[in-house]
Design a protein around this motif. Structure first.
Motif, PDB file in Angstrom:
ATOM      1  N   THR A  57       2.642   6.627  -5.226  1.00 31.07           N
ATOM      2  CA  THR A  57       3.377   5.609  -6.287  1.00 31.07           C
ATOM      3  C   THR A  57       4.204   6.579  -7.427  1.00 31.07           C
ATOM      4  O   THR A  57       5.301   6.373  -7.943  1.00 31.07           O
ATOM      5  CB  THR A  57       2.706   4.724  -7.037  1.00 31.07           C
ATOM      6  OG1 THR A  57       1.476   5.330  -7.504  1.00 31.07           O
ATOM      7  CG2 THR A  57       2.336   3.606  -6.116  1.00 31.07           C
ATOM      8  N   ARG A  61       8.219   6.574  -8.213  1.00 32.45           N
ATOM      9  CA  ARG A  61       8.539   6.181  -9.343  1.00 32.45           C
ATOM     10  C   ARG A  61       9.661   7.425  -9.826  1.00 32.45           C
ATOM     11  O   ARG A  61      10.600   7.053 -10.736  1.00 32.45           O
ATOM     12  CB  ARG A  61       7.634   5.998 -10.399  1.00 32.45           C
ATOM     13  CG  ARG A  61       6.689   4.820 -10.303  1.00 32.45           C
ATOM     14  CD  ARG A  61       5.671   4.752 -11.406  1.00 32.45           C
ATOM     15  NE  ARG A  61       4.705   3.761 -11.222  1.00 32.45           N
ATOM     16  CZ  ARG A  61       4.995   2.573 -11.830  1.00 32.45           C
ATOM     17  NH1 ARG A  61       6.156   2.178 -12.245  1.00 32.45           N
ATOM     18  NH2 ARG A  61       3.954   1.627 -11.591  1.00 32.45           N
ATOM     19  N   THR A  68      11.401   1.409 -14.074  1.00 32.56           N
ATOM     20  CA  THR A  68      11.553   0.046 -13.775  1.00 32.56           C
ATOM     21  C   THR A  68      12.043  -0.948 -14.776  1.00 32.56           C
ATOM     22  O   THR A  68      12.985  -1.644 -14.418  1.00 32.56           O
ATOM     23  CB  THR A  68      10.392  -0.716 -12.946  1.00 32.56           C
ATOM     24  OG1 THR A  68       9.361  -0.589 -13.629  1.00 32.56           O
ATOM     25  CG2 THR A  68      10.152   0.379 -11.726  1.00 32.56           C
ATOM     26  N   GLU A 132       8.655  -2.227  -9.196  1.00 34.94           N
ATOM     27  CA  GLU A 132       7.509  -2.157 -10.103  1.00 34.94           C
ATOM     28  C   GLU A 132       6.502  -2.973  -9.602  1.00 34.94           C
ATOM     29  O   GLU A 132       4.982  -2.783  -9.691  1.00 34.94           O
ATOM     30  CB  GLU A 132       7.844  -2.756 -11.505  1.00 34.94           C
ATOM     31  CG  GLU A 132       6.775  -2.566 -12.727  1.00 34.94           C
ATOM     32  CD  GLU A 132       6.078  -1.474 -12.959  1.00 34.94           C
ATOM     33  OE1 GLU A 132       6.680  -0.525 -12.817  1.00 34.94           O
ATOM     34  OE2 GLU A 132       4.764  -1.332 -13.288  1.00 34.94           O
ATOM     35  N   ALA A 133       6.638  -4.250  -9.194  1.00 28.49           N
ATOM     36  CA  ALA A 133       5.595  -5.248  -8.599  1.00 28.49           C
ATOM     37  C   ALA A 133       4.636  -4.443  -7.519  1.00 28.49           C
ATOM     38  O   ALA A 133       3.427  -4.439  -7.419  1.00 28.49           O
ATOM     39  CB  ALA A 133       6.079  -6.545  -8.169  1.00 28.49           C
ATOM     40  N   ARG A 136       2.495  -1.385  -8.509  1.00 31.87           N
ATOM     41  CA  ARG A 136       1.391  -2.011  -9.394  1.00 31.87           C
ATOM     42  C   ARG A 136       0.144  -2.254  -7.995  1.00 31.87           C
ATOM     43  O   ARG A 136      -0.844  -2.179  -8.537  1.00 31.87           O
ATOM     44  CB  ARG A 136       1.514  -2.923 -10.309  1.00 31.87           C
ATOM     45  CG  ARG A 136       2.319  -2.369 -11.577  1.00 31.87           C
ATOM     46  CD  ARG A 136       2.323  -3.291 -12.619  1.00 31.87           C
ATOM     47  NE  ARG A 136       3.078  -3.045 -13.894  1.00 31.87           N
ATOM     48  CZ  ARG A 136       2.710  -3.305 -14.912  1.00 31.87           C
ATOM     49  NH1 ARG A 136       2.107  -4.399 -15.066  1.00 31.87           N
ATOM     50  NH2 ARG A 136       3.664  -2.748 -15.895  1.00 31.87           N
ATOM     51  N   TRP A 137       0.900  -3.111  -7.163  1.00 24.91           N
ATOM     52  CA  TRP A 137      -0.255  -3.630  -6.316  1.00 24.91           C
ATOM     53  C   TRP A 137      -0.640  -2.496  -5.351  1.00 24.91           C
ATOM     54  O   TRP A 137      -1.864  -2.540  -5.158  1.00 24.91           O
ATOM     55  CB  TRP A 137       0.871  -4.457  -5.133  1.00 24.91           C
ATOM     56  CG  TRP A 137      -0.102  -5.039  -3.959  1.00 24.91           C
ATOM     57  CD1 TRP A 137      -1.241  -5.651  -4.071  1.00 24.91           C
ATOM     58  CD2 TRP A 137       0.036  -4.722  -2.807  1.00 24.91           C
ATOM     59  NE1 TRP A 137      -1.701  -5.968  -2.916  1.00 24.91           N
ATOM     60  CE2 TRP A 137      -0.654  -5.540  -2.095  1.00 24.91           C
ATOM     61  CE3 TRP A 137       0.931  -3.809  -1.929  1.00 24.91           C
ATOM     62  CZ2 TRP A 137      -1.267  -5.535  -0.694  1.00 24.91           C
ATOM     63  CZ3 TRP A 137       0.936  -3.812  -0.447  1.00 24.91           C
ATOM     64  CH2 TRP A 137      -0.082  -4.583  -0.125  1.00 24.91           C
ATOM     65  N   GLU A 139      -1.052   0.772  -6.619  1.00 27.20           N
ATOM     66  CA  GLU A 139      -2.036   1.416  -7.549  1.00 27.20           C
ATOM     67  C   GLU A 139      -3.267   0.599  -7.743  1.00 27.20           C
ATOM     68  O   GLU A 139      -4.306   1.395  -7.678  1.00 27.20           O
ATOM     69  CB  GLU A 139      -1.463   1.475  -8.726  1.00 27.20           C
ATOM     70  CG  GLU A 139      -0.206   2.575  -8.814  1.00 27.20           C
ATOM     71  CD  GLU A 139       0.517   2.525 -10.159  1.00 27.20           C
ATOM     72  OE1 GLU A 139       1.564   3.493 -10.073  1.00 27.20           O
ATOM     73  OE2 GLU A 139       0.476   1.647 -10.809  1.00 27.20           O
ATOM     74  N   GLU A 140      -3.189  -0.974  -7.598  1.00 27.56           N
ATOM     75  CA  GLU A 140      -4.418  -1.430  -7.857  1.00 27.56           C
ATOM     76  C   GLU A 140      -5.182  -1.471  -6.474  1.00 27.56           C
ATOM     77  O   GLU A 140      -6.537  -1.857  -6.358  1.00 27.56           O
ATOM     78  CB  GLU A 140      -4.294  -2.870  -8.273  1.00 27.56           C
ATOM     79  CG  GLU A 140      -3.485  -2.983  -9.706  1.00 27.56           C
ATOM     80  CD  GLU A 140      -3.134  -4.167 -10.305  1.00 27.56           C
ATOM     81  OE1 GLU A 140      -3.407  -5.126  -9.407  1.00 27.56           O
ATOM     82  OE2 GLU A 140      -2.717  -4.388 -11.410  1.00 27.56           O
TER      83      GLU A 140
END
Length: 142
Positions: A57, A61, A68, A132-133, A136-137, A139-140
């Motif tokens: 990610t 980025r 973002t 961004e969504a 984050r998904w 990364e989580e």
């Protein structure tokens, strides 16, 4: 997310620019045919997410250059400006304003106007929000 597939990493690198170019084509042709800022933005976000899947990610980025939220803010500013331009010049919110077509040798003519500016705003908002969504998904999910 840490990349673990050389095939995915190389595929992401190969497909990145064709997806970005295809997103611009979808954006431009969206005024007369299916496409537009939303679909173009989704295609561009797919290119950045593909990089994130292949290289992580942080690499996705980095390819966006701007954060973002900045993409989303610039997009909202463009879309709002396009909507207000008609109100200030014709007294009607969202009234379209068009420039004279620009002839491009061998390619036809280029039609520039406030609807295209609005679509550019939508494009940037979709790229920023979707990237961004999904970043984050990813990364989580580790």
């Amino acid at each position: 997310m840490k990349p673990d597939s050389q095939i995915l990493m190389q595929t992401a690198r190969v497909l990145f620019w064709p997806l970005v170019i295809l997103s611009f084509v979808a954006y431009y042709r969206g005024h007369q045919l299916p496409g537009g800022g939303f679909i173009g933005g989704l295609l561009a976000a797919a290119a950045f997410v593909l990089i994130a899947l292949g290289e992580g990610t942080a690499a996705g980025r980095k390819r966006l250059v701007l954060a973002t939220p900045t993409w989303v803010a610039i997009g909202l500013l463009l879309a709002g400006s396009a909507a207000l331009a008609g109100m200030f010049t014709r007294g009607v919110f969202f009234a379209p304003l068009w420039l004279e077509p620009i002839a491009l040798p061998g390619l036809g003519s280029l039609h520039l106007g406030s609807p295209m500016l609005f679509d550019a705003g939508v494009y940037l908002v979709v790229v920023g929000f979707t990237s961004e969504a999904l970043f984050r998904w990813l990364e989580e999910s580790e």
